[in-house]
Design an enzyme around this catalytic site. Sequence first.
Site, PDB file in Angstrom:
ATOM      1  N   ASN A  10       0.823  -1.224   0.000  1.00  0.00           N
ATOM      2  CA  ASN A  10       0.000   0.000   0.000  1.00  0.00           C
ATOM      3  C   ASN A  10       0.856   1.273   0.000  1.00  0.00           C
ATOM      4  O   ASN A  10       0.484   2.285   0.595  1.00  0.00           O
ATOM      5  CB  ASN A  10      -0.991   0.000   1.195  1.00  0.00           C
ATOM      6  CG  ASN A  10      -2.117   1.035   1.076  1.00  0.00           C
ATOM      7  OD1 ASN A  10      -2.633   1.507   2.077  1.00  0.00           O
ATOM      8  ND2 ASN A  10      -2.500   1.411  -0.119  1.00  0.00           N
ATOM      9  N   ARG A  13       1.670   0.544  -5.787  1.00  0.00           N
ATOM     10  CA  ARG A  13       0.614   0.327  -6.771  1.00  0.00           C
ATOM     11  C   ARG A  13      -0.761   0.783  -6.310  1.00  0.00           C
ATOM     12  O   ARG A  13      -1.469   1.482  -7.051  1.00  0.00           O
ATOM     13  CB  ARG A  13       0.562  -1.163  -7.171  1.00  0.00           C
ATOM     14  CG  ARG A  13       1.774  -1.592  -7.972  1.00  0.00           C
ATOM     15  CD  ARG A  13       1.880  -3.106  -8.021  1.00  0.00           C
ATOM     16  NE  ARG A  13       2.141  -3.662  -6.693  1.00  0.00           N
ATOM     17  CZ  ARG A  13       2.177  -4.942  -6.410  1.00  0.00           C
ATOM     18  NH1 ARG A  13       1.944  -5.827  -7.356  1.00  0.00           N
ATOM     19  NH2 ARG A  13       2.445  -5.355  -5.187  1.00  0.00           N
TER      20      ARG A  13
HETATM   21  P1  4NP Z   1       3.334  -2.177  -3.392  1.00  0.00           P
HETATM   22  O1  4NP Z   1       4.917  -2.316  -3.463  1.00  0.00           O
HETATM   23  O2  4NP Z   1       2.816  -3.525  -2.982  1.00  0.00           O
HETATM   24  O3  4NP Z   1       2.966  -1.810  -4.781  1.00  0.00           O
HETATM   25  O4  4NP Z   1       3.040  -1.102  -2.369  1.00  0.00           O
HETATM   26  C1  4NP Z   1       5.734  -2.804  -2.444  1.00  0.00           C
HETATM   27  C2  4NP Z   1       6.004  -2.014  -1.356  1.00  0.00           C
HETATM   28  C3  4NP Z   1       6.863  -2.465  -0.382  1.00  0.00           C
HETATM   29  C4  4NP Z   1       7.451  -3.710  -0.512  1.00  0.00           C
HETATM   30  C5  4NP Z   1       7.172  -4.504  -1.603  1.00  0.00           C
HETATM   31  C6  4NP Z   1       6.291  -4.046  -2.571  1.00  0.00           C
HETATM   32  N1  4NP Z   1       8.366  -4.148   0.459  1.00  0.00           N
HETATM   33  O5  4NP Z   1       8.953  -5.234   0.255  1.00  0.00           O
HETATM   34  O6  4NP Z   1       8.563  -3.454   1.470  1.00  0.00           O
END
Ligand code: 4NP
Length: 163
Positions: A10, A13
């Site tokens: 969160n 994307r």
């Molecule tokens: P999101 O991306 O799912 O699109 O918000 C990510 C944000 C953080 C992490 C991985 C994906 N992380 O590994 O901290």
Amino acid sequence: MKLLVVCLGNICRSPMGEGILQARIAEAGLDSWVQVDSAGTSGHWHAGRGPDPRAVACARGHGVDISAQRARQLLAEDFEECDLILCADDDNLRDARALAPAGLEARAVLWLPWAGIDGADGVPDPYYGDVRDFETSWALLDAAAQVTVRRLSRRDDSGIIPA
Ligand code: 4NP
């Protein structure tokens, strides 16, 4: 009507998805009856944080301000409160459905296939990528947002809410 955009953290994307979906909904004049929010299946890592600065910059480049959003974790209650839970990828869909109260699993869908966007099942995670990866994710999210809004504008509720 409440729509919830879901990804893993969160911070990349789903904040971009929330921002562009909100913008397209406002543009279409549907904001009096459609609400948008976002959450992460692992939102506890980043809970309370604003979106990744690269996501903020990408959205700003497209005229959308997502800087005031704050990350939160997806909750079982979201299945009660939201009509549709638009998941960015397969893992998000599986993790979201695992939280769903009995009978409400189908409210979570994989956003791109649900919207009929060709060529990609999931929105690629740009977190370990660069500016181009954020732009790729943005373009897919915007395409899905535009289809979503078209379906809502026609009040084409047939099939918009999973059975
Ligand atoms: P999101 O991306 O799912 O699109 O918000 C990510 C944000 C953080 C992490 C991985 C994906 N992380 O590994 O901290």
